[in-house]
Design an enzyme around this catalytic site. Structure first.
Site, PDB file in Angstrom:
ATOM      1  CD  GLU A  94      -2.838   0.870   2.553  1.00 12.83           C
ATOM      2  OE1 GLU A  94      -3.768   0.253   2.450  1.00 12.83           O
ATOM      3  OE2 GLU A  94      -2.545   1.451   3.733  1.00 12.83           O
ATOM      4  N   GLY A 209     -31.678  18.719  -4.883  1.00 17.65           N
ATOM      5  CA  GLY A 209     -32.391  17.449  -5.003  1.00 17.65           C
ATOM      6  C   GLY A 209     -33.455  17.696  -3.919  1.00 17.65           C
ATOM      7  CB  THR A 211     -34.078  19.108   1.399  1.00 16.25           C
ATOM      8  OG1 THR A 211     -33.626  20.027   0.184  1.00 16.25           O
ATOM      9  CG2 THR A 211     -33.394  19.261   2.534  1.00 16.25           C
TER      10      THR A 211
END
Length: 388
Positions: A94, A209, A211
């Site tokens: 990683e 959008g 709510t």
């Protein structure tokens, strides 16, 4: 406390493509239930969208595709080094990916945190790190490709240990976490600052959008755009700072925002400018007016003489009016100067010194349409300081 080796994001580098603000790299068996767990909660509570993988298999040779993508899509990576960090092939693989992303110089920042290990042990792979690598080399001693991978781990550890970060071995752990969170939070606020000046660009669209009020998430109270970080001293000094902090702090959170004491249009504009920002005349609430309104629109634009403030105020007057009301309003605009525009413009005039006010009035009243060079010569002959 040491700062990161490079600015997390300056105005010119800010890129909205990041999916996560922070990626946390750590060995779960060492710190998941202690330091890293507390750090993750601190970042989350400050509105910093942080990726923490809770399903990793610590000793795996490879990491899944979604984790690689999360590293690529994180603007900042915090690496928590513990004594057994290098024993995990998952962790060091990683780390190699993290350093590869940093070397691409696309704005990502890597910050090491030395939890219970000396930075030199990481840099030179000594002490517990030497023991871990001895086991890795035994494992891959007959594998050329494997030994190349081990050397890549060493290179990545040396590189990351040379970056400035946080050595938290001394001091109170909770205080160190607060310092890290505050430092990261302040950098992200600065990175969002450049976006706050796009509110009047035609074509920058934002749509709300449906709510929905969350039932399990905490609410944010914006007292004059001050409290956005759940800290008593984490308020901003002015509306511009508050405006840039809102998208940075709240973009990844479900929040209930209560707008109280909103008694002027400017207040709402600074809190939700993309919704309230008008297009063209601030009257249509869309970019292109209807054909029947174009003629009247052009009359208003011509009357404004290029003054954006006039378009904004007059556009607000015309919004949601029918054509008859438009005609009457436009006629009235032609006849009378709008008091709100004059009042706002007069603020700049009132800020001038008395002598400067006289010069301004002379120029405004007597020299409109004259060439700048000619006017400067006249003003200079009166010893008024024309250039200033």
């Amino acid at each position: 406390m040491a700062s990161s080796s490079s600015s997390i994001a300056n105005d010119s580098q800010y890129c909205p493509r990041w999916k996560y603000d922070v990626f946390l790299s750590f060995r779960g068996e060492d710190t998941r239930r202690t330091f890293t767990g507390h750090l993750y909660e601190g970042l989350k509570n400050r509105g910093i969208f942080t990726f923490q993988d809770d399903k990793r298999l610590e000793h795996g040779d490879s990491i899944p595709e979604e984790l690689l993508k999360a590293i690529e899509e994180s603007q900042v990576t915090l690496i928590v080094f513990s004594r057994n960090y290098a024993t995990s092939r998952w962790c060091v693989n990683e780390l190699v990916k993290i350093m590869e992303c940093k070397e691409e110089e696309n704005g990502q920042t890597v910050i090491p945190i030395f939890y219970d290990v000396d930075p030199s042990h990481v840099r030179y792979q000594s002490e517990s790190f030497a023991e871990a690598f001895a086991k890795h080399e035994v494992r891959y001693q007959d594998d050329v490709e494997g030994m190349q991978k081990v050397q890549g781990w060493r290179t990545a550890l040396t590189a990351v240990a040379n970056l400035k970060g946080y050595d938290i071995r001394d001091g109170i752990e909770s205080e160190k976490i607060q310092l890290i969170v505050h430092h990261i939070s302040s950098k992200f606020c600065k990175s969002a600052h450049s976006l706050s000046f796009l509110q009047d660009v035609v074509g920058i669209n934002a749509h709300f959008g449906e709510t929905k009020i969350p039932t399990s998430n905490r609410s944010q109270w914006c007292s004059d755009c001050r409290d956005l970080g759940n800290r008593r001293n984490d308020y901003v000094n002015n509306k511009y700072d508050g405006k840039c902090m809102i998208p940075s702090k709240l973009c990844s959170m479900k929040v209930l925002i209560v707008l109280d004491d909103i008694d002027h249009g400017d207040h709402l504009e600074y809190l939700a400018d993309d919704v309230m920002a008008a297009k063209l005349l601030h009257a249509f609430k869309k970019e292109v007016p209807n054909e029947c309104c174009k003629k009247l629109s052009l009359e208003v634009v011509n009357q404004a003489k290029g003054l954006p403030l006039a378009l904004k105020v007059w556009g607000s007057l015309l919004h949601k009016k029918d054509l008859i009301q438009w005609r009457r309003t436009v006629d009235q605009i032609k006849k009378n100067s709008n008091s709100e525009i004059v009042e706002k413009l007069k603020i700049s005039y009132d800020g001038l010194e008395p002598e400067e006010q006289k010069i301004f009035l002379d120029i405004a009243c007597f020299f409109r349409g004259h060439k700048r060079k000619e006017v400067m010569q006249i003003v200079d002959s009166c010893d008024f300081g024309a250039e200033y």
